[in-house]
Design a protein around this motif. Structure first.
Motif, short mmCIF file in Angstrom:
data_model
loop_
_atom_site.label_atom_id
_atom_site.label_comp_id
_atom_site.label_asym_id
_atom_site.label_seq_id
_atom_site.Cartn_x
_atom_site.Cartn_y
_atom_site.Cartn_z
N LYS A 1 0.82 -1.21 0.00
CA LYS A 1 0.00 0.00 0.00
C LYS A 1 0.85 1.27 0.00
O LYS A 1 0.38 2.34 0.38
CB LYS A 1 -0.95 -0.01 1.21
CG LYS A 1 -1.92 -1.19 1.19
CD LYS A 1 -2.82 -1.20 2.41
CE LYS A 1 -3.79 -2.38 2.36
NZ LYS A 1 -4.70 -2.42 3.52
N ARG A 2 2.08 1.13 -0.46
CA ARG A 2 2.99 2.28 -0.51
C ARG A 2 2.37 3.44 -1.29
O ARG A 2 2.57 4.61 -0.95
CB ARG A 2 4.30 1.82 -1.14
CG ARG A 2 5.34 2.91 -1.35
CD ARG A 2 6.63 2.32 -1.89
NE ARG A 2 7.31 1.52 -0.89
CZ ARG A 2 8.38 1.92 -0.21
NH1 ARG A 2 8.90 3.12 -0.43
NH2 ARG A 2 8.94 1.14 0.67
N PHE A 3 1.62 3.11 -2.35
CA PHE A 3 1.08 4.17 -3.20
C PHE A 3 0.06 5.03 -2.45
O PHE A 3 -0.20 6.17 -2.86
CB PHE A 3 0.47 3.59 -4.47
CG PHE A 3 -0.85 2.89 -4.30
CD1 PHE A 3 -2.03 3.55 -4.57
CD2 PHE A 3 -0.90 1.57 -3.88
CE1 PHE A 3 -3.25 2.92 -4.42
CE2 PHE A 3 -2.12 0.93 -3.73
CZ PHE A 3 -3.30 1.61 -4.00
N HIS A 4 -0.52 4.54 -1.35
CA HIS A 4 -1.42 5.38 -0.55
C HIS A 4 -0.65 6.58 0.02
O HIS A 4 -1.15 7.71 0.01
CB HIS A 4 -2.02 4.58 0.61
CG HIS A 4 -3.02 3.57 0.18
ND1 HIS A 4 -3.55 2.62 1.04
CD2 HIS A 4 -3.62 3.34 -1.01
CE1 HIS A 4 -4.42 1.87 0.39
NE2 HIS A 4 -4.47 2.28 -0.86
N CYS A 5 0.55 6.33 0.53
CA CYS A 5 1.38 7.41 1.06
C CYS A 5 1.89 8.31 -0.06
O CYS A 5 1.92 9.54 0.08
CB CYS A 5 2.56 6.84 1.84
SG CYS A 5 2.12 6.05 3.41
N LEU A 6 2.28 7.71 -1.18
CA LEU A 6 2.80 8.49 -2.31
C LEU A 6 1.72 9.44 -2.83
O LEU A 6 1.99 10.61 -3.14
CB LEU A 6 3.27 7.56 -3.43
CG LEU A 6 4.53 6.74 -3.13
CD1 LEU A 6 4.71 5.64 -4.17
CD2 LEU A 6 5.77 7.64 -3.10
N GLY A 7 0.48 8.95 -2.91
CA GLY A 7 -0.61 9.80 -3.40
C GLY A 7 -1.04 10.83 -2.38
O GLY A 7 -1.19 12.02 -2.71
N GLY A 8 -1.19 10.43 -1.13
CA GLY A 8 -1.65 11.36 -0.10
C GLY A 8 -0.67 12.49 0.16
O GLY A 8 -1.07 13.61 0.52
N ALA A 9 0.61 12.22 -0.04
CA ALA A 9 1.64 13.21 0.29
C ALA A 9 1.65 14.39 -0.66
O ALA A 9 2.35 15.38 -0.40
CB ALA A 9 3.02 12.55 0.33
N VAL A 10 0.89 14.34 -1.75
CA VAL A 10 0.81 15.50 -2.63
C VAL A 10 0.27 16.71 -1.87
O VAL A 10 0.60 17.87 -2.19
CB VAL A 10 -0.07 15.19 -3.87
CG1 VAL A 10 -1.53 15.06 -3.49
CG2 VAL A 10 0.10 16.24 -4.94
N TYR A 11 -0.51 16.47 -0.82
CA TYR A 11 -1.05 17.58 -0.03
C TYR A 11 0.03 18.35 0.72
O TYR A 11 -0.19 19.49 1.13
CB TYR A 11 -2.12 17.07 0.94
CG TYR A 11 -3.41 16.77 0.24
CD1 TYR A 11 -4.30 17.79 -0.08
CD2 TYR A 11 -3.72 15.48 -0.16
CE1 TYR A 11 -5.48 17.52 -0.76
CE2 TYR A 11 -4.89 15.20 -0.84
CZ TYR A 11 -5.76 16.23 -1.14
OH TYR A 11 -6.92 15.97 -1.83
N ALA A 12 1.18 17.74 0.89
CA ALA A 12 2.29 18.44 1.56
C ALA A 12 2.68 19.71 0.81
O ALA A 12 3.24 20.64 1.40
CB ALA A 12 3.49 17.51 1.68
N LEU A 13 2.38 19.77 -0.48
CA LEU A 13 2.71 20.95 -1.27
C LEU A 13 1.90 22.17 -0.85
O LEU A 13 2.24 23.30 -1.21
CB LEU A 13 2.49 20.66 -2.76
CG LEU A 13 3.39 19.54 -3.34
CD1 LEU A 13 2.96 19.20 -4.76
CD2 LEU A 13 4.86 19.95 -3.30
#
Length: 356
Positions: free
Chosen positions: A54-66
């Protein structure tokens, strides 16, 4: 240094590949090493599996860090830790030796405690056989709390964070009990919490299962842009339509896997594939409409277009009946931004498969 929020798909992907993905992978590498040290065999297995699959859950969610400006690294640390708790507990409940709703509720108190400055840690495994995790779950909670202690504006978003987390926790409890109890509990929960809802019970359940609203609120707060009005608008914009679109797409690509494993999949409750397609279109249109009230609306539009492209670009779609037809239609409805993200997602999967 001024950090601008991406306004186009190209500038967003540049930021994602240059900043977000490397930082997320570094955080996940740290938690993977911690998970590998868990004493209990079953807890270690589920913790590692949640990161690996489920690594892609973190990769996708982290876009909000911008949205956090120069504090984007702090946002990524929070997002990865919180999403890792979510994925780990989901694995524990999905593959559980228990069907005790009290066990599931206590486990998910970790997600509630993670959204506080100093809530005392609990013995989250007290109601299950497996208990020795070497402080893995506690350290994930502490990491989230450390970020929130740095937020002067936490009080502006706290009620919204707790409200979204409560929905998530209720969902996880109801959907993991004994199989024959799941649908009656979820329907009863839906009816008790809604009135004249535009959603079916399974769509409401899906919307409750997303962490995107939490990531958006925390990132804006880290960036120093949050106000009481903005916090209200974010929650209204993200729940139910943006979050519902997110999780319905997630369930869509997992249909065959969930059928094999006997897991509850909300897409299976649509009366026909045509109805499912029409409801997906409805969620796409509603998500687009609701984010118009937000600042940086171009960013939020890209996120929901990105969700469509990201999920429909997953290799699992090829194995679904009419997967190609549904993909083509939803990409056409969602527009060129979704097609751009779809192409990038497929390219990313090819690149990572080649490296593997």
């Amino acid at each position: 240094m001024v950090y601008s929020i991406p306004r186009t798909p190209l500038t967003l992907m540049i930021s994602v590949y240059r900043k977000v993905f490397p930082a997320v992978n570094a955080e996940l590498d740290f938690w993977q090493k911690r998970a590998d040290e868990i004493p209990d065999d079953e807890l270690r297995h589920q913790a590692l599996a949640s990161i690996n699959t489920k690594r892609f859950h973190c990769l996708g969610g982290a876009v909000y860090a911008l949205l956090a400006g120069y504090r984007w690294r702090e946002a990524i640390r929070f997002i990865v830790a919180y999403q890792t708790i979510s994925d780990y507990l989901d694995n524990l409940c999905d593959r559980s030796t228990s069907h005790d709703p009290n066990d599931f509720r206590l486990l998910h108190e970790a997600m509630s405690d993670a959204l506080s400055r100093r809530n005392p840690l609990q013995h989250y495994y007290a109601l299950r056989t497996e208990q020795r995790d070497g402080e893995y779950l506690a350290d994930l909670v502490r990491t989230c709390q450390k970020t929130l202690r740095q937020l002067d504006s936490l009080d502006m978003i706290l009620n919204h964070l707790q409200g979204l987390e409560k929905l998530y926790q209720d969902l996880q409890v109801h959907k993991h009990v004994k199989f024959e109890e799941r649908v009656p509990r979820l329907v009863g929960w839906y009816e008790a919490n809604t009135e004249d809802s535009p959603l079916y019970w399974y769509e409401y359940s899906a919307a409750a299962g997303s962490t995107l609203g939490i990531f958006c609120l925390v990132s804006y707060a880290l960036g120093g842009k949050i106000t009481t009005t903005l916090a209200d608008n974010i929650t209204e914009s993200y729940f139910p339509f943006m979050q519902g679109l997110h999780i319905l797409l997630d369930y869509y690509i997992d249909q065959e896997e969930d059928r094999r494993e006997g897991d509850l999949n909300f897409c299976h409750f649509y009366s026909s594939r045509g109805m499912m397609r029409e409801r997906f279109i409805y969620f796409i249109e509603q998500a687009d409409s609701h984010v118009q009230q937000l600042p940086d609306r171009h960013f939020h539009e890209m996120v929901h277009h990105g969700l469509v492209g990201l999920y429909l670009g997953d290799p699992k779609v090829k194995k679904l009946e009419n997967g190609r037809k549904v993909t083509d239609e939803l990409l056409r409805i969602s527009g060129y931004k979704s097609r751009f993200f779809h192409w990038n997602t497929k390219l990313y999967h090819r690149m990572t498969k080649t490296r593997d």
